[in-house]
Write an enzyme that holds these catalytic residues in place. Structure first.
Site, PDB file in Angstrom:
ATOM      1  N   MET A   1      -5.695   9.127  10.962  1.00 38.56           N
ATOM      2  CA  MET A   1      -6.435   9.557   9.772  1.00 38.56           C
ATOM      3  C   MET A   1      -7.533  10.563  10.134  1.00 38.56           C
ATOM      4  SD  MET A   1      -6.885   5.659   8.314  1.00 38.56           S
ATOM      5  CE  MET A   1      -7.562   5.135   9.902  1.00 38.56           C
TER       6      MET A   1
ATOM      7  N   ASP B   1       0.831  -1.200   0.000  1.00 38.79           N
ATOM      8  CA  ASP B   1       0.000   0.000   0.000  1.00 38.79           C
ATOM      9  C   ASP B   1       0.867   1.252   0.000  1.00 38.79           C
ATOM     10  OD1 ASP B   1       0.747   0.682   2.662  1.00 38.79           O
ATOM     11  OD2 ASP B   1      -0.922  -0.455   3.512  1.00 38.79           O
TER      12      ASP B   1
ATOM     13  N   LYS C   1      -4.316   3.295  -1.299  1.00 34.38           N
ATOM     14  CA  LYS C   1      -5.614   3.931  -1.140  1.00 34.38           C
ATOM     15  C   LYS C   1      -5.440   5.361  -0.652  1.00 34.38           C
ATOM     16  CE  LYS C   1      -7.842  -0.390   0.269  1.00 34.38           C
ATOM     17  NZ  LYS C   1      -8.561  -1.065   1.369  1.00 34.38           N
TER      18      LYS C   1
END
Length: 262
Positions: free
Chosen positions: A175, A37, A59
């Site tokens: 996040m 990722d 992502k």
């Protein structure tokens, strides 16, 4: 290639490639396929054999190169071909890394797998910012919370905010920069002192690490004054943030005496 394959769900650490575990490195060195990722340092790919297939599945909040369902399928299919597959994830694979979902899917497909823990950003990025998440004088409890907060069950959300505001000394929100207004408002609404120190740490453990500090009352304003903070970033709330003034070792080692203003 024949024989039974296997999937290793490996934590790559928070950014600094030297923070991957020895076991994680060993998995990479024997991989036939690496599915990685965007938060796994690409420098780690050099440890995989040249012949290994490399599949990017990064992502972004508004763009997914591969959907989770597709990632699950790729992991299973490659392993069922008899290959050693490394799913390389930033941080720890079980801390908001969806390793549980992937392991569950692999189990239903009868695919052998192993979870290899990694160093999670909430601890490592904080340490590199000069902030220990626990300290005898400032914090004896620590919680990790997703910043992608779901409010579909308001009655449960209230209980969670009460617990975070009043029962946990140090809270790391992953996040969560986009939701900072909600986070600070809810913590204060449910009893957290507006003077509680806050740090926002961007790209922790890397040379481009940037940190802004303030309090629940003013961190949103301070963050708006600094363009250095971009995703990935964590929000750290608690009295332990005070320690940064004394032990900001990483930025000092880079020749940045005070780091990013704040």
């Amino acid at each position: 290639m024949s024989g039974a394959g296997k999937v290793y769900l490996v934590g790559a650490g928070p950014g600094d490639p030297k923070l991957i575990t020895v076991k994680g490195l060993e998995c990479l060195q024997k991989a036939d396929v690496v599915v990685y990722d965007r938060l796994a340092n690409p420098a780690l790919l050099a440890h995989a054999p040249e012949t290994a297939e490399r599949i990017y599945c990064g992502k972004l909040p508004d763009h997914h190169t591969m959907r989770q369902e597709s990632i699950n399928e790729v992991l299973a299919e490659k392993a069922l071909e008899g290959k050693v597959v490394v799913r390389l994830k930033g941080g720890d694979p079980c801390v908001f890394g969806r390793a549980g979902e992937e392991a569950e899917y692999l189990a239903t497909r009868g695919v052998a797998f192993e979870i290899v823990p990694g160093v999670t950003a909430g601890i490592a990025a904080s340490a590199y910012a000069g902030i220990p998440v626990t300290h005898r004088d400032h914090g004896s409890s620590f919680a990790v919370v997703t910043g992608h907060l779901r409010e579909d069950k308001p009655e449960l959300a209230v209980e969670k905010w009460r617990a975070l505001a009043g029962g946990i000394d140090t809270v790391a929100f992953y996040m969560g920069v986009a939701n900072l207004p909600l986070i600070r408002t809810q913590l204060m609404k449910h009893g957290r002192d507006p003077k509680t120190p806050v740090a926002v740490i961007s790209w922790g453990t890397l040379p481009k690490q940037a940190v802004v500090t303030g309090t629940l009352a003013d961190i949103e304003e301070r963050l708006a004054e600094n363009s250095h903070i971009t995703n990935p970033a964590i929000i750290l709330v608690g009295d332990v943030v005070k320690m940064r003034e004394k032990i900001n070792w990483f930025e000092a080692s880079l020749g940045l005496n005070e780091g990013i203003p704040g």
